[in-house]
Design a protein around this motif. Structure first.
Motif, mmCIF file in Angstrom:
data_model
loop_
_atom_site.group_PDB
_atom_site.id
_atom_site.type_symbol
_atom_site.label_atom_id
_atom_site.label_comp_id
_atom_site.label_asym_id
_atom_site.label_seq_id
_atom_site.Cartn_x
_atom_site.Cartn_y
_atom_site.Cartn_z
ATOM 1 N N THR A 66 0.819 -1.222 0.000
ATOM 2 C CA THR A 66 0.000 0.000 0.000
ATOM 3 C C THR A 66 0.852 1.271 0.000
ATOM 4 O OG1 THR A 66 -0.085 -0.330 2.363
ATOM 5 C CG2 THR A 66 -2.075 -0.914 1.131
ATOM 6 N N GLU A 73 6.787 3.465 -8.085
ATOM 7 C CA GLU A 73 5.943 2.645 -8.963
ATOM 8 C C GLU A 73 6.393 2.832 -10.421
ATOM 9 O OE1 GLU A 73 1.615 2.745 -7.629
ATOM 10 O OE2 GLU A 73 1.516 3.530 -9.659
ATOM 11 N N TYR A 111 -1.327 6.311 -16.112
ATOM 12 C CA TYR A 111 -1.519 5.876 -14.711
ATOM 13 C C TYR A 111 -0.611 6.643 -13.730
ATOM 14 C CZ TYR A 111 -4.464 1.830 -15.968
ATOM 15 O OH TYR A 111 -5.480 1.013 -16.424
ATOM 16 N N GLY A 116 -1.397 9.646 -11.459
ATOM 17 C CA GLY A 116 -0.549 9.525 -10.264
ATOM 18 C C GLY A 116 0.219 10.786 -9.916
ATOM 19 N N ARG A 159 -3.871 -4.349 -6.891
ATOM 20 C CA ARG A 159 -3.518 -3.074 -6.225
ATOM 21 C C ARG A 159 -3.849 -1.858 -7.091
ATOM 22 N NH1 ARG A 159 0.573 0.580 -5.586
ATOM 23 N NH2 ARG A 159 1.581 -0.325 -7.403
ATOM 24 N N MET A 160 -3.601 -1.951 -8.418
ATOM 25 C CA MET A 160 -3.870 -0.809 -9.294
ATOM 26 C C MET A 160 -5.383 -0.600 -9.451
ATOM 27 S SD MET A 160 -0.892 0.323 -9.948
ATOM 28 C CE MET A 160 -1.315 1.634 -11.080
ATOM 29 N N GLN A 162 -7.597 -1.233 -7.386
ATOM 30 C CA GLN A 162 -8.213 -0.773 -6.126
ATOM 31 C C GLN A 162 -8.064 0.730 -5.895
ATOM 32 O OE1 GLN A 162 -6.512 -3.064 -2.920
ATOM 33 N NE2 GLN A 162 -7.582 -4.926 -3.479
ATOM 34 N N LYS A 163 -7.427 1.436 -6.820
ATOM 35 C CA LYS A 163 -7.121 2.851 -6.567
ATOM 36 C C LYS A 163 -8.337 3.784 -6.598
ATOM 37 C CE LYS A 163 -2.193 2.872 -7.695
ATOM 38 N NZ LYS A 163 -1.430 3.757 -6.806
ATOM 39 N N PHE A 167 -9.216 8.098 -9.470
ATOM 40 C CA PHE A 167 -7.942 7.747 -10.107
ATOM 41 C C PHE A 167 -8.198 7.219 -11.525
ATOM 42 C CE2 PHE A 167 -4.572 4.764 -11.203
ATOM 43 C CZ PHE A 167 -3.415 5.453 -10.860
ATOM 44 N N HIS A 168 -9.159 6.321 -11.648
ATOM 45 C CA HIS A 168 -9.404 5.699 -12.960
ATOM 46 C C HIS A 168 -10.029 6.683 -13.953
ATOM 47 C CE1 HIS A 168 -7.740 1.808 -12.138
ATOM 48 N NE2 HIS A 168 -8.197 1.949 -10.912
#
Ligand code: TMP
Length: 218
Positions: A66, A73, A111, A116, A159-160, A162-163, A167-168
């Protein structure tokens, strides 16, 4: 093989898009189609595609990590990419194969960049080092709205994935920006429609691009 199909030999294509865009389905369909056309095809995925790259992928997608920062990243994605370019992509292109990548630098721009917050300039200069200037001839971005994308995702999110929605949403904006800024080597395809229509559109895009895309420095 028809003349335009023949021109795909030695090209480098990247399939791109937000999570849940249907990109991987289109990619499998395209690979089957290309092989039927008699093309030598090499398929790679990112992050991953090499032994060390797959280990980096595990780190990147593990929901337990996390505390990874966006810059760390970004560097891990680039590290996996450097290994992939040097050991698989470059040799395949040199042998005249069609290389099809499931994601490449455009993913990092969308991303880790737009979504990010890592400055685009930093991503691009790191990408230059990681790839040694080996860029896709064409990146095809499968574009979907959030709701359609969410309905296509496996409920076990990595993990990605779940952002979160904001974010998406920015990831999608990032892809739109890239397509506007680089119309020569990035193209958006509406991927909200049915699978067959998306595939037809993909072939049309490729057919019209092979005549005009210039071969990059790979
Ligand atoms: P995949 O689900 O398409 O295999 O991609 C893995 C995840 O990694 C996906 O959520 C997108 C993300 N990703 C980045 O954030 N940056 C990158 O540079 C790449 C290649 C993938």
């Amino acid at each position: 093989m028809s003349p335009w199909t023949q021109q795909l030999a030695g090209r480098f294509l990247a399939f791109e898009g937000p999570d849940g865009s249907g990109k991987s389905t289109q990619l499998s369909r395209f690979l089957a189609w290309a092989r039927v056309q008699g093309l030598a095809v090499v398929e790679v995925r990112e992050p991953g595609g090499t032994a060390v790259g797959e280990r980096i992928r595990d780190l990147l997608l593990d929901p337990e990590n996390t505390d990874l920062t966006a810059r760390a990243e970004m560097l891990l994605y680039m590290s996996s990419r450097a290994q992939l370019v040097e050991t698989i992509i470059q040799p395949a292109l040199q042998s005249g194969a069609l290389v099809v990548a499931d994601r490449f630098v455009a993913s990092t721009c969308a991303y880790q960049g737009t979504a990010g917050g890592v400055p685009m300039h930093d991503i691009l200069r790191t990408a230059e080092v990681a790839t040694g200037g080996c860029w896709p001839d064409l990146s095809i971005i499968f574009d979907v709205d959030e709701r359609t994308a969410a309905g296509r995702l496996n409920p076990l999110l990595d993990r990605m994935e779940q952002k979160g929605a904001a974010f998406h949403r920015r990831v999608r904006e990032g892809y739109h920006l890239l397509a506007q800024q680089r119309p020569d080597d990035m193209v958006l395809i509406d991927a909200t429609v049915d699978e067959d229509t998306v595939f037809e559109r993909l072939l049309e895009v490729l057919q019209s691009s092979v005549g005009v895309t210039k071969t990059t420095s790979h």
